[in-house]
Design a protein around this motif. Sequence first.
Motif, PDB file in Angstrom:
ATOM      1  N   PHE A 171       0.849  -1.197   0.000  1.00  0.00           N
ATOM      2  CA  PHE A 171       0.000   0.000   0.000  1.00  0.00           C
ATOM      3  C   PHE A 171       0.881   1.242   0.000  1.00  0.00           C
ATOM      4  CE2 PHE A 171      -2.366   3.354   2.200  1.00  0.00           C
ATOM      5  CZ  PHE A 171      -3.539   3.368   1.452  1.00  0.00           C
ATOM      6  N   ASP A 172       0.736   2.070  -1.021  1.00  0.00           N
ATOM      7  CA  ASP A 172       1.520   3.301  -1.138  1.00  0.00           C
ATOM      8  C   ASP A 172       0.650   4.483  -0.705  1.00  0.00           C
ATOM      9  OD1 ASP A 172       3.264   5.301  -1.681  1.00  0.00           O
ATOM     10  OD2 ASP A 172       3.388   4.944  -3.845  1.00  0.00           O
ATOM     11  N   PRO A 173       0.911   5.064   0.451  1.00  0.00           N
ATOM     12  CA  PRO A 173       0.054   6.158   0.934  1.00  0.00           C
ATOM     13  C   PRO A 173       0.268   7.478   0.208  1.00  0.00           C
ATOM     14  CG  PRO A 173       1.863   5.794   2.454  1.00  0.00           C
ATOM     15  CD  PRO A 173       1.958   4.712   1.420  1.00  0.00           C
ATOM     16  N   THR A 174       1.273   7.554  -0.666  1.00  0.00           N
ATOM     17  CA  THR A 174       1.588   8.823  -1.327  1.00  0.00           C
ATOM     18  C   THR A 174       0.892   8.993  -2.666  1.00  0.00           C
ATOM     19  OG1 THR A 174       3.558   7.880  -2.392  1.00  0.00           O
ATOM     20  CG2 THR A 174       3.838   8.859  -0.200  1.00  0.00           C
ATOM     21  N   THR A 175       0.175   7.988  -3.129  1.00  0.00           N
ATOM     22  CA  THR A 175      -0.480   8.070  -4.431  1.00  0.00           C
ATOM     23  C   THR A 175      -1.960   7.755  -4.285  1.00  0.00           C
ATOM     24  OG1 THR A 175      -0.007   5.742  -4.917  1.00  0.00           O
ATOM     25  CG2 THR A 175       1.622   7.367  -5.639  1.00  0.00           C
ATOM     26  N   GLY A 176      -2.747   8.278  -5.206  1.00  0.00           N
ATOM     27  CA  GLY A 176      -4.142   7.880  -5.294  1.00  0.00           C
ATOM     28  C   GLY A 176      -5.098   8.667  -4.441  1.00  0.00           C
ATOM     29  N   GLY A 177      -4.735   9.864  -3.992  1.00  0.00           N
ATOM     30  CA  GLY A 177      -5.676  10.671  -3.233  1.00  0.00           C
ATOM     31  C   GLY A 177      -5.572  10.440  -1.739  1.00  0.00           C
ATOM     32  N   ASP A 178      -6.672  10.739  -1.034  1.00  0.00           N
ATOM     33  CA  ASP A 178      -6.678  10.673   0.414  1.00  0.00           C
ATOM     34  C   ASP A 178      -6.488   9.242   0.905  1.00  0.00           C
ATOM     35  OD1 ASP A 178      -7.223  12.064   3.035  1.00  0.00           O
ATOM     36  OD2 ASP A 178      -8.797  10.542   3.060  1.00  0.00           O
ATOM     37  N   VAL A 179      -5.650   9.091   1.939  1.00  0.00           N
ATOM     38  CA  VAL A 179      -5.330   7.759   2.449  1.00  0.00           C
ATOM     39  C   VAL A 179      -6.559   7.101   3.071  1.00  0.00           C
ATOM     40  CG1 VAL A 179      -3.928   6.485   4.110  1.00  0.00           C
ATOM     41  CG2 VAL A 179      -2.925   8.368   2.807  1.00  0.00           C
ATOM     42  N   VAL A 180      -7.321   7.846   3.848  1.00  0.00           N
ATOM     43  CA  VAL A 180      -8.492   7.280   4.514  1.00  0.00           C
ATOM     44  C   VAL A 180      -9.516   6.807   3.495  1.00  0.00           C
ATOM     45  CG1 VAL A 180     -10.405   7.797   6.067  1.00  0.00           C
ATOM     46  CG2 VAL A 180      -8.121   8.664   6.576  1.00  0.00           C
ATOM     47  N   ALA A 181      -9.751   7.595   2.472  1.00  0.00           N
ATOM     48  CA  ALA A 181     -10.715   7.197   1.442  1.00  0.00           C
ATOM     49  C   ALA A 181     -10.260   5.939   0.716  1.00  0.00           C
ATOM     50  CB  ALA A 181     -10.909   8.338   0.444  1.00  0.00           C
ATOM     51  N   ARG A 182      -8.975   5.835   0.423  1.00  0.00           N
ATOM     52  CA  ARG A 182      -8.463   4.629  -0.248  1.00  0.00           C
ATOM     53  C   ARG A 182      -8.570   3.406   0.649  1.00  0.00           C
ATOM     54  NH1 ARG A 182      -2.620   5.644  -1.781  1.00  0.00           N
ATOM     55  NH2 ARG A 182      -2.851   3.516  -2.571  1.00  0.00           N
TER      56      ARG A 182
END
Length: 268
Positions: A171-182
């Motif tokens: 899981f890459d927390p720096t990509t794809g928007g908000d971490v909580v939403a992902r």
Amino acid sequence: MRAILVVLLVATPSLLLPDVSSDVTQIVALLSIFAAALTIFEYASVYPGIVEFRNAPPFNRLRFISLFLIVFLISMVVRGETNPSAVTDAITDFGTGIGEAIDFPYSPVRQILLLLPDDTISEHVGRVRMAAGISYFISMLTLAVFYFFVRIRNWPLNRGPFNVWVNLPTFDPTTGGDVVARLERDARFNIVVGFTMPFMIPAALKASESLFGPVTLDNPQSMVWIVAAWAFLPASLLMRGLAMARIAEMIERKRAKTAQARQALQPA
């Protein structure tokens, strides 16, 4: 110790089931060596690999215990047909009761029984029902135990700080928007797939009969692993969904506390 336990898991059906050929024994030995090496490299390495929640017990421990119990109990049921004992008789009685209780219309156990050809003998149907009942019962029990740890024992914070990088290496927390939403999206996806998989796997196997032939589950080794995977994989996905939702909840609470602390500050 982890590698030894993984080897024992892989080799359990070959050790307990009768009439295991030498070719199967060699394949099992090769798979055991590969599984042991993967376990050693994963847990001996400082940096994360592919195993999630490596430092957040008892997530992986519950999954291992669940799969081992499923494989061991089904193997003992099959062994009791040729080498009966008090232990195998007790496990068979337990599996018979669980299988008959769960075998009702549209249940997961009924779906896997529908895979068998119409001319299957009743003894084999009963064996598959016992195996499916044991597997599904243990998987649901494991899910309930993990839910207890999440909601009552405050997992994963009961073992100290939670490191997202180590426990979620893919899981890459720096990509794809908000971490909580992902995290919440991944949690919902895993829960939906885990809930529907016990019904979708038999349907997919039934639809593939024209390509691969009917699924008879006559081979004891194949039956053990197919039924175990049918029950274990959905439970594992449901556990992962609960875990991802829990981590998203932790991050959201941390953000709320930080926001409250900033509002309490007075301007200089």
